[in-house]
Design a protein around this motif. Structure first.
Motif, PDB file in Angstrom:
ATOM      1  N   ARG A 192      -4.652  13.696  -1.034  1.00 24.55           N
ATOM      2  CA  ARG A 192      -5.804  13.589  -0.125  1.00 24.55           C
ATOM      3  C   ARG A 192      -6.672  14.838  -0.213  1.00 24.55           C
ATOM      4  N   ASN A 193      -6.025  16.013  -0.259  1.00 23.88           N
ATOM      5  CA  ASN A 193      -6.808  17.247  -0.322  1.00 23.88           C
ATOM      6  C   ASN A 193      -7.519  17.387  -1.666  1.00 23.88           C
ATOM      7  N   LEU A 249       0.838  -1.201   0.000  1.00 28.39           N
ATOM      8  CA  LEU A 249       0.000   0.000   0.000  1.00 28.39           C
ATOM      9  C   LEU A 249       0.870   1.247   0.000  1.00 28.39           C
ATOM     10  N   LEU A 250       0.549   2.185  -0.873  1.00 31.47           N
ATOM     11  CA  LEU A 250       1.260   3.446  -0.945  1.00 31.47           C
ATOM     12  C   LEU A 250       0.561   4.488  -0.067  1.00 31.47           C
ATOM     13  N   ALA A 251       1.340   5.302   0.620  1.00 33.01           N
ATOM     14  CA  ALA A 251       0.772   6.373   1.448  1.00 33.01           C
ATOM     15  C   ALA A 251       0.494   7.586   0.567  1.00 33.01           C
ATOM     16  N   PRO A 252      -0.771   7.974   0.379  1.00 36.21           N
ATOM     17  CA  PRO A 252      -1.062   9.138  -0.458  1.00 36.21           C
ATOM     18  C   PRO A 252      -0.465  10.411   0.150  1.00 36.21           C
ATOM     19  N   SER A 253      -0.055  11.319  -0.708  1.00 35.65           N
ATOM     20  CA  SER A 253       0.458  12.604  -0.230  1.00 35.65           C
ATOM     21  C   SER A 253      -0.673  13.463   0.316  1.00 35.65           C
ATOM     22  N   THR A 254      -0.312  14.506   1.053  1.00 37.76           N
ATOM     23  CA  THR A 254      -1.325  15.446   1.540  1.00 37.76           C
ATOM     24  C   THR A 254      -2.055  16.105   0.379  1.00 37.76           C
ATOM     25  N   GLY A 255      -1.305  16.419  -0.692  1.00 37.12           N
ATOM     26  CA  GLY A 255      -1.931  17.021  -1.867  1.00 37.12           C
ATOM     27  C   GLY A 255      -2.958  16.114  -2.510  1.00 37.12           C
ATOM     28  N   HIS A 303      -7.859  10.774   5.621  1.00 37.08           N
ATOM     29  CA  HIS A 303      -6.618  10.926   6.384  1.00 37.08           C
ATOM     30  C   HIS A 303      -6.245   9.670   7.157  1.00 37.08           C
ATOM     31  N   LEU A 304      -6.748   8.543   6.722  1.00 34.60           N
ATOM     32  CA  LEU A 304      -6.369   7.276   7.319  1.00 34.60           C
ATOM     33  C   LEU A 304      -4.852   7.091   7.220  1.00 34.60           C
ATOM     34  N   GLN A 305      -4.226   6.699   8.337  1.00 36.52           N
ATOM     35  CA  GLN A 305      -2.776   6.503   8.393  1.00 36.52           C
ATOM     36  C   GLN A 305      -2.482   5.072   8.802  1.00 36.52           C
ATOM     37  N   LEU A 306      -1.741   4.366   7.975  1.00 33.38           N
ATOM     38  CA  LEU A 306      -1.397   2.976   8.284  1.00 33.38           C
ATOM     39  C   LEU A 306       0.017   2.915   8.861  1.00 33.38           C
TER      40      LEU A 306
END
Length: 386
Positions: free
Chosen positions: A83-84, A75-81, A187-190
């Motif tokens: 997500r926004n 799973l890749l962590a999406p950037s803040t950009g 904003h789910l954080q794994l």
């Protein structure tokens, strides 16, 4: 001058997930077996049955919108950009849909009556934002005053209602539309942090609206009188709840000590809210407690010596929707209005957020009066008409 919540309306996005579905998906995504084990334990104790999201990503066979995998299946962590950007795609449509729904359900008002729009959100930013979309797409006058309460967290609906009350007291013809919209699932954080595992168990997407005015209610349905508000800080909890912007979304600090901090302060804060009123804590009828989690509700019930039925609406909202941040307390107040009381009832509302901030409000539930004024006791009929 009395100021009223004439109507409350709620909206959730289309993707509904049982806690069992979400638990299975999140533990599948976890790389650390210890974190996966903690996740399963937290889900079992959550007292939540179902949550909602704008994302289809938690269905196993659906093309994801935000949470993608790399070539090795990680799973890749999406950037803040990223997500926004997802927030921007969904927030306009949901806000406009909710505003239309609110006016359609409350026929005492139409779009031309709205003088102020207050939007509330802590899960995304853009400008022109949902307030602009509501004004332009509903055909509201361009002179409508627009305000935004941003990044405050779960307690922000109560300051928004207090702001609406102040507008109406200053300008008696004011009609204020309050919109709280939160897309927490973006904003789910794994991570392996216990705070992230706890947040992933609780938070959900949802929106709620309130129509506020000093115009006397029609009596066709119940209304809420906005009486008193009080803000307070439990600074010993500052390190236990915080909300910051990171490179991979917004980061939540939510320690397991939060319910204890609230419990240690809440009785004195409610007494302070009631200081300038003839009421005492034991005389209040209903309690609209922000369902930040099962442990918070348990501690508030115990600390205030409440009967289980006095906060049953908070527990049922937690069960049916999870924690939708600022929108959640309006869901609880809506359920209180659905009780169809026949006499006025006092309501204490409270919500909590970073700092640790505790907002409280005293309201009165006014029952519907049309068609049964002659059957009411004289005292109740007089009070309902006041």
């Amino acid at each position: 001058m009395s100021v009223f919540i004439h109507h409350l309306s709620t909206l959730v996005p289309p993707h509904a997930y049982s806690q069992e579905q979400l638990c299975a998906r999140l533990t599948e995504w976890q790389q650390n077996p210890l974190t996966a084990r903690l996740t399963r334990q937290l889900f079992r104790r959550s007292a939540i049955a179902r949550r909602y999201s704008v994302l289809p990503d938690f269905h196993p066979e659906t093309e994801p919108e935000l949470f993608h995998r790399d070539g090795r299946g990680r799973l890749l962590a999406p950037s803040t950009g990223a997500r926004n950007a997802c927030y921007v795609r969904h927030a306009n449509d949901l806000s406009v849909q909710l505003a239309r729904q609110t006016l359609a359900e409350c026929q005492e008002f139409d779009a031309s009556d709205i003088t102020h729009v207050i939007t509330v959100s802590c899960t995304g930013f853009y400008n022109p934002g949902p307030d602009y979309a509501i004004v332009t797409q509903l055909g509201l006058p361009p002179s409508v005053e627009r305000y935004h309460l941003g990044f405050m967290g779960c307690y922000a609906a109560l300051p928004a209602l207090r702001m609406a009350q102040q507008f109406c007291r200053t300008r008696p013809d004011a009609v204020v539309l309050v919109i709280c919209l939160e897309l927490c699932s973006l904003h789910l954080q794994l991570s392996d942090q216990p705070d992230s595992a706890l947040a992933n168990t609780l938070f959900s997407d949802g929106a709620a609206a309130a129509l506020v005015s000093a115009r006397p209610p029609s009596g066709k349905k119940p209304a809420l009188v906005l009486e008193h508000f009080r803000s307070a800080l439990a600074t010993e909890g500052k390190k236990d709840m915080a909300w910051t912007v990171g490179d991979s979304g917004f980061n939540l600090v939510l320690s397991s000590y939060v319910p204890e901090v609230i419990a240690a302060n809440i009785a004195a804060l409610v007494d302070d809210l009631l200081l300038d009123t003839p009421r005492c804590r034991q005389e209040l009828d209903w309690w609209a407690v922000h369902p930040g989690g099962r442990a918070i509700l348990d501690q508030v019930e115990k600390s205030l010596d409440l009967r289980a039925e006095q906060i049953t609406d908070s527990r049922s909202v937690l069960r049916d929707y999870g924690n939708m941040s600022s929108a959640t307390i309006l869901f609880v107040l809506q359920r209180l209005l659905e009780r169809r009381e026949t006499v006025p009832r006092s309501v204490c509302a409270m919500a909590f957020g970073p700092g640790l901030t505790i907002e409280t409000a005293l309201l009165e539930m006014r029952p519907a009066t049309c068609g049964r004024m002659g059957n009411q006791p004289k005292e109740s009929a007089a009070l309902a008409a006041a």
